[in-house]
Every structure is written in structure tokens, then in C-alpha cells.
Design a protein around this motif. Structure first.
Motif, PDB file in Angstrom:
ATOM      1  N   ASP A 149       1.030  -1.339   0.089  1.00  0.00           N
ATOM      2  CA  ASP A 149       0.078   0.119  -0.161  1.00  0.00           C
ATOM      3  C   ASP A 149       0.923   1.339  -0.169  1.00  0.00           C
ATOM      4  OD1 ASP A 149      -2.178  -1.318  -0.045  1.00  0.00           O
ATOM      5  OD2 ASP A 149      -2.851  -0.971   2.013  1.00  0.00           O
ATOM      6  N   THR A 181       3.903   1.685  -1.442  1.00  0.00           N
ATOM      7  CA  THR A 181       4.535   2.075  -2.725  1.00  0.00           C
ATOM      8  C   THR A 181       3.462   2.440  -3.711  1.00  0.00           C
ATOM      9  OG1 THR A 181       4.489  -0.364  -3.276  1.00  0.00           O
ATOM     10  CG2 THR A 181       6.664   0.615  -2.661  1.00  0.00           C
ATOM     11  N   LYS A 182       1.969   1.760  -3.403  1.00  0.00           N
ATOM     12  CA  LYS A 182       1.051   2.321  -4.393  1.00  0.00           C
ATOM     13  C   LYS A 182       0.715   3.626  -4.128  1.00  0.00           C
ATOM     14  CE  LYS A 182      -3.816   0.867  -5.227  1.00  0.00           C
ATOM     15  NZ  LYS A 182      -5.160  -0.033  -4.578  1.00  0.00           N
ATOM     16  N   LYS A 183       0.497   4.223  -3.111  1.00  0.00           N
ATOM     17  CA  LYS A 183       0.364   5.531  -2.904  1.00  0.00           C
ATOM     18  C   LYS A 183       1.249   6.479  -3.333  1.00  0.00           C
ATOM     19  CE  LYS A 183      -2.208   5.023   1.528  1.00  0.00           C
ATOM     20  NZ  LYS A 183      -2.116   5.280   3.183  1.00  0.00           N
ATOM     21  N   LYS A 211       3.146   5.491  -5.903  1.00  0.00           N
ATOM     22  CA  LYS A 211       3.071   5.397  -7.274  1.00  0.00           C
ATOM     23  C   LYS A 211       1.820   6.206  -7.971  1.00  0.00           C
ATOM     24  CE  LYS A 211       3.476   3.454 -11.555  1.00  0.00           C
ATOM     25  NZ  LYS A 211       4.911   3.510 -12.078  1.00  0.00           N
ATOM     26  N   GLU A 212       0.704   6.267  -7.152  1.00  0.00           N
ATOM     27  CA  GLU A 212      -0.285   7.267  -7.554  1.00  0.00           C
ATOM     28  C   GLU A 212      -0.008   8.724  -7.495  1.00  0.00           C
ATOM     29  OE1 GLU A 212      -3.235   6.279  -4.344  1.00  0.00           O
ATOM     30  OE2 GLU A 212      -3.893   4.349  -5.471  1.00  0.00           O
ATOM     31  N   LYS A 213       0.881   9.227  -6.764  1.00  0.00           N
ATOM     32  CA  LYS A 213       1.366  10.344  -6.817  1.00  0.00           C
ATOM     33  C   LYS A 213       2.389  10.902  -7.920  1.00  0.00           C
ATOM     34  CE  LYS A 213       2.429  13.967  -3.466  1.00  0.00           C
ATOM     35  NZ  LYS A 213       2.910  14.270  -1.893  1.00  0.00           N
ATOM     36  N   TYR A 214       3.225   9.664  -8.010  1.00  0.00           N
ATOM     37  CA  TYR A 214       4.293   9.909  -9.093  1.00  0.00           C
ATOM     38  C   TYR A 214       4.235   8.661 -10.075  1.00  0.00           C
ATOM     39  CZ  TYR A 214       5.982  13.039  -5.456  1.00  0.00           C
ATOM     40  OH  TYR A 214       5.981  14.080  -4.361  1.00  0.00           O
ATOM     41  N   PRO A 215       3.268   8.899 -10.922  1.00  0.00           N
ATOM     42  CA  PRO A 215       3.016   7.543 -11.985  1.00  0.00           C
ATOM     43  C   PRO A 215       4.307   7.157 -12.471  1.00  0.00           C
ATOM     44  CG  PRO A 215       1.425   9.434 -12.247  1.00  0.00           C
ATOM     45  CD  PRO A 215       2.492  10.053 -11.472  1.00  0.00           C
TER      46      PRO A 215
END
Length: 277
Positions: free
Chosen positions: A38, A40-42, A44-48
Motif C-alpha cells: 500500500d 508503494t501504491k500511494k 505510484k499514484e502521486k508519481y506515476p
């Protein structure tokens, strides 16, 4: 240049965001892994364009410099996992104070650095404490410090002073926040001033004081003397604190050092006892 981050907890994610937001690096130059997906997912969502990998080995394979941002007792498992894929040209950076450079140089084929960041780096301020192993070159040091200059003031220190410098630079913001919180709570309790107003006043005071002590030419001693008039209100308050807090800061240093030694003993056992088996 590609940077990898193993561990994206509080400090790992802070460094990733600080490097991106300062434009020192682009998101596509960074890779990360974390056992809690979760986190790293957050990111990734902020910095695709940030590269997220399911394993630490993939991060190590893709990176010129690898920051290991895990808890002390998790460190040995991480380096056991990645050590067989590391090259002599790579740099491993520990941000964990009780992990000694010798621990990593005994275990890994690559270059070793220890860098202790601070939460203040999130605002491109504060220090980064830099220590280096025997294999690392001056060029490597300059590369790391050039990166760190975008978010902090890099300071080279002796590893023997890791704990006390970390107390001031990295733990200090929490200690100072504790003082401010209690100062504000007391003001609210004793006078009825709204907490939001007292908090804003205290926060602006700390910001201004920091500027006086850095670019303003004051030292703590000269600033205290400038504000405190003999026989005045500030002097009376300082006298009370001097009496009530006598020895507190010495005890604070002793407490943090005792915890450091406890952690260091556990790590020594983990690194060297396991190597005998």
C-alpha cells in the motif's frame, strides 16, 4: 543516474518526495520496493513515472545508488537478499544509525555510505549527516552530496559521533516539537488563548528563531542575551527553566545513547553470530 529505495516508510518516502519535488531527480530515475504494498501504491499514484518493483533484488539491479531505509533489525535480511546481485561500482546507502559501515563492508562487495537524513529535509532544510566507507571515492562523495544539497546541507561527520549528531539533527525536531506542544498547551490552560492562535504564534517564533541562528548571525547564547533583560520577564522565565530543567538534557543524551547501544548490540549479534553458523 538511477536511485533505488528499499523501504518506503516515513524516511524512505520523504526522501523520494524531496528529491522529486526539489527537481534534483525525475520520478523515472527512481525505483522503490516495500514489503507493505500500500505504501508503494500511494507513491505510484502521486508519481506515476516512479518505478515500483515487487522485490528488493529488482531495485538493486536497476540502481546505481541504493538507499536502504528499513528498521535496524530488518537490515540483515535485506542485505542477505541483495548481496549476490550487487556490483563493486554500486553504492549502498544506509540511513540507519546503529548499522555501522563496517557491518556493511564486511558483507557487501560494493561501496558503502551512511547518511542520516532529517524530517526537515522535506522542506529542503536542515542537515544530512554523511559518513563514508573505505571503498567510496571522492567522486562518489561529491555525487551524493550534490544530490543532498538539493534538499539539505550535507555535513561530513565521524561515525563515532553518529548518535549525538543524530540526536540534534534528526531527533531534534521531535524534541523541539514536544517543547512547543507543551508550551502551547500550558498557555491555553493558564490563559484561555485559543490553541490555534497559540500554535501559530509558537510556530512563527520557531521559524524566525531558526533564521536568526542561521543567517541572522546569532548563536544560542547571544540570542538569549539579546532577548533577556536583567531583572525582566524573560530573565525570570529563563531562571525558572534553568532550575527546573537542570540535568534534563544530559539525561536525554544518556537515554538516546543507551537505546543506541542496545540496538547496536542486537545488530552485532545478528550480523556476526549468524555468519558463524
Amino acid at each position: 543516474m538511477n536511485l533505488g529505495f528499499i523501504g518506503t516508510g516515513s524516511m524512505g518516502s520523504l526522501l523520494i518526495e524531496a528529491f522529486i519535488q526539489s527537481e534534483a531527480l525525475k520520478a523515472e530515475q527512481l525505483s522503490a520496493s516495500n514489503r507493505t504494498k500500500d505504501k508503494t501504491k500511494k507513491l505510484k499514484e502521486k508519481y506515476p513515472e516512479l518505478r515500483i518493483y515487487p522485490s528488493n533484488i529488482e531495485v538493486a539491479l536497476e540502481s546505481d545508488i541504493v538507499f536502504i531505509c528499513v528498521k535496524p533489525l530488518e537490515f540483515k535480511n535485506v542485505i542477505d537478499e541483495i548481496k549476490n546481485v550487487l556490483l563493486p561500482s554500486q553504492v549502498i546507502v544506509s540511513i540507519t544509525s546503529p548499522i555501522l559501515i563496517k557491518h556493511l563492508e564486511d558483507q557487501l562487495p560494493c561501496k558503502i555510505a551512511k547518511i542520516i537524513p532529517s524530517i526537515t529535509n522535506h522542506e529542503r532544510s536542515g542537515a544530512s549527516l554523511c559518513m563514508y566507507g573505505n571503498k567510496i571515492t571522492e567522486e562518489d562523495k561529491q555525487t551524493l552530496e550534490s544530490l543532498l544539497e538539493s534538499i539539505s546541507e550535507p555535513l561530513r561527520i565521524s561515525e563515532q559521533f553518529t548518535r549525538v549528531t543524530s540526536d540534534i539533527s534528526s531527533c531534534g525536531p521531535a524534541f523541539l516539537a514536544f517543547f512547543i506542544q507543551n508550551f502551547v498547551d500550558a498557555a491555553v490552560e493558564e490563559t484561555g488563548i485559543p490553541k490555534e492562535e497559540a500554535t501559530r504564534l509558537a510556530s512563527e517564533m520557531v521559524l524566525g528563531t531558526g533564521k536568526l541562528l542561521t543567517t541572522g548571525g546569532f548563536t544560542p547564547e547571544t540570542l538569549k542575551e539579546r532577548v533577556s533583560v536583567p531583572g525582566g520577564i524573560t530573565a525570570e522565565g529563563l531562571k525558572m527553566m534553568s532550575n527546573e530543567l537542570h540535568g534534563v538534557f544530559n539525561q536525554l543524551i544518556k537515554t538516546t545513547h543507551a537505546k543506541y547501544e542496545e540496538d547496536l548490540n542486537k545488530i552485532e549479534s545478528m550480523f556476526y553470530d549468524s555468519s558463524k553458523n
